[in-house]
Design an enzyme around this catalytic site. Structure first.
Site, short mmCIF file in Angstrom:
data_model
loop_
_atom_site.label_atom_id
_atom_site.label_comp_id
_atom_site.label_asym_id
_atom_site.label_seq_id
_atom_site.Cartn_x
_atom_site.Cartn_y
_atom_site.Cartn_z
N SER A 51 -1.08 -4.28 7.13
CA SER A 51 -0.21 -4.06 8.29
C SER A 51 -0.36 -5.14 9.37
CB SER A 51 -0.42 -2.66 8.86
OG SER A 51 -0.08 -1.67 7.89
N GLU A 66 -9.01 -6.12 2.62
CA GLU A 66 -7.81 -5.30 2.85
C GLU A 66 -8.16 -3.83 2.68
OE1 GLU A 66 -4.01 -7.79 2.10
OE2 GLU A 66 -4.62 -6.88 0.21
N LYS A 100 4.88 -9.45 -2.97
CA LYS A 100 4.81 -8.30 -3.89
C LYS A 100 6.05 -8.28 -4.80
CE LYS A 100 1.87 -5.93 -0.64
NZ LYS A 100 1.33 -4.68 -0.13
N HIS A 145 -5.96 -7.43 -6.07
CA HIS A 145 -5.26 -6.68 -5.01
C HIS A 145 -5.38 -5.19 -5.28
CE1 HIS A 145 -2.09 -5.10 -2.47
NE2 HIS A 145 -2.20 -6.22 -1.78
N GLY A 168 0.47 -1.46 4.05
CA GLY A 168 1.82 -0.91 4.01
C GLY A 168 1.99 0.38 4.80
N ASN A 199 2.21 -12.31 0.88
CA ASN A 199 2.26 -11.66 -0.43
C ASN A 199 3.58 -10.91 -0.51
OD1 ASN A 199 1.92 -10.11 -2.71
ND2 ASN A 199 0.23 -8.86 -1.88
N GLU A 246 -3.37 -2.86 -5.13
CA GLU A 246 -2.27 -2.27 -5.93
C GLU A 246 -2.50 -2.53 -7.42
OE1 GLU A 246 0.84 -4.08 -3.65
OE2 GLU A 246 0.33 -2.77 -1.98
P1 PGA Z 1 1.06 -5.11 4.26
O1 PGA Z 1 0.42 -5.58 2.86
O2 PGA Z 1 0.97 -6.29 5.20
O3 PGA Z 1 2.49 -4.76 3.93
O4 PGA Z 1 0.27 -3.97 4.76
C1 PGA Z 1 -0.71 -6.40 2.82
C2 PGA Z 1 -1.13 -6.66 1.40
O5 PGA Z 1 -1.06 -5.75 0.58
O6 PGA Z 1 -1.53 -7.79 1.04
#
Ligand code: PGA
Length: 255
Positions: free
Chosen positions: A211, A165, A12, A95, A171, A10, A97
């Site tokens: 992460s 997640e 983003k 997601h 992140g 992803n 976010e």
């Molecule tokens: P990350 O994000 O690996 O940077 O923690 C994962 C995600 O949001 O899909």
């Protein structure tokens, strides 16, 4: 039962079209050779067409990061399932976010999943609890609510990929332990078993996200419930993403 593992990147809101082309071109030769798993990249909308052209004929698959639930009309700035259908195979929906910053609630997410599936897109449906919910011992309650709001789609259509997640792991560099992730994903599979059928539960792919790096993917992939990973930050580094895919393939690739 053999669920094909998936490693999905992803990206983003990162990469210009030029960056995206460079990243996927660099990844392509080695990633193409990784067998026994599905490898998916999810660049921003504006780069989908350029990336599609580069991966054409390879084993790498393409996904979008979101979709709107209406097919067309006066919805300035939105992208419809029909627009994506010719471009990519997968689409990330729900997601955290999107839930946090763009008002995607359970009703909207369910409409997006339905619309995506009607256009033959395969949703990567994200669920996960926040830090406060986790600390209050409410993880299972939150996941039950999130899953039940949309998992009826599984019954009608099949084919959804779920990504667990935990919001506190995204992140932050603070991944869930492989045992934690395995237990929680097992819980989601049980929910589906009870709501739908053992067959659907045994076949649905459930990824872990939050992460994930080249240093922790092996532990995660050794867990029986975890069918792969949705990778954010580490998917922007071609050698890290390659290593994640290679390790997933070595540990769990299907022949
Ligand atoms: P990350 O994000 O690996 O940077 O923690 C994962 C995600 O949001 O899909």
């Amino acid at each position: 039962m053999s669920r094909i593992p998936m490693i999905a990147g992803n990206w983003k809101m990162n990469t210009t079209v030029e960056d995206a082309v460079r990243l996927v071109t660099t990844m392509l030769p080695n990633l193409d050779k990784v067998s026994g798993i599905d490898k998916v990249v999810c660049p921003p909308f504006v780069s989908l067409a350029a990336v599609k052209e580069i991966i054409e004929g390879s084993t790498i698959k393409l996904g979008a990061q979101d979709v709107f639930y209406k097919e067309k009309g006066a919805f300035t700035g939105e992208i419809s399932p029909g627009m994506l259908a010719g471009l990519c195979e997968y689409v990330i929906i729900g997601h955290s976010e999107r839930r946090q910053y763009f008002g995607d609630n359970e009703e909207i997410i369910d409409m997006k999943i339905k619309a995506a599936m009607e256009s033959m897109l395969k949703p990567i449906f994200c669920v996960g609890e926040s830090l406060e919910e986790n600390e209050a011992g409410r993880t299972e309650e939150v996941l039950t609510r999130q899953c039940m709001a949309s998992c009826d789609r599984l019954y009608f259509f099949g084919g959804i990929v779920i990504a667990y997640e935990p919001v506190w792991a995204i992140g932050t560099g603070k991944s869930a332990t492989s045992e934690q992730a395995n237990k929680t994903i097992g819980f989601i599979r049980q929910l589906i078993r009870h709501r739908h059928s053992g067959e659907i539960a045994d076949n649905v792919r459930i990824l872990y996200g939050g992460s994930v790096t080249a240093a922790n993917i092996a532990e995660l992939m050794k867990m029986p419930e975890i069918d792969g990973a949705l990778v954010g930050g580490a998917s922007l580094k071609h050698d890290d993403f390659l290593s994640i895919a290679q390790q997933a393939s070595e540990i769990r690739g299907v022949s």
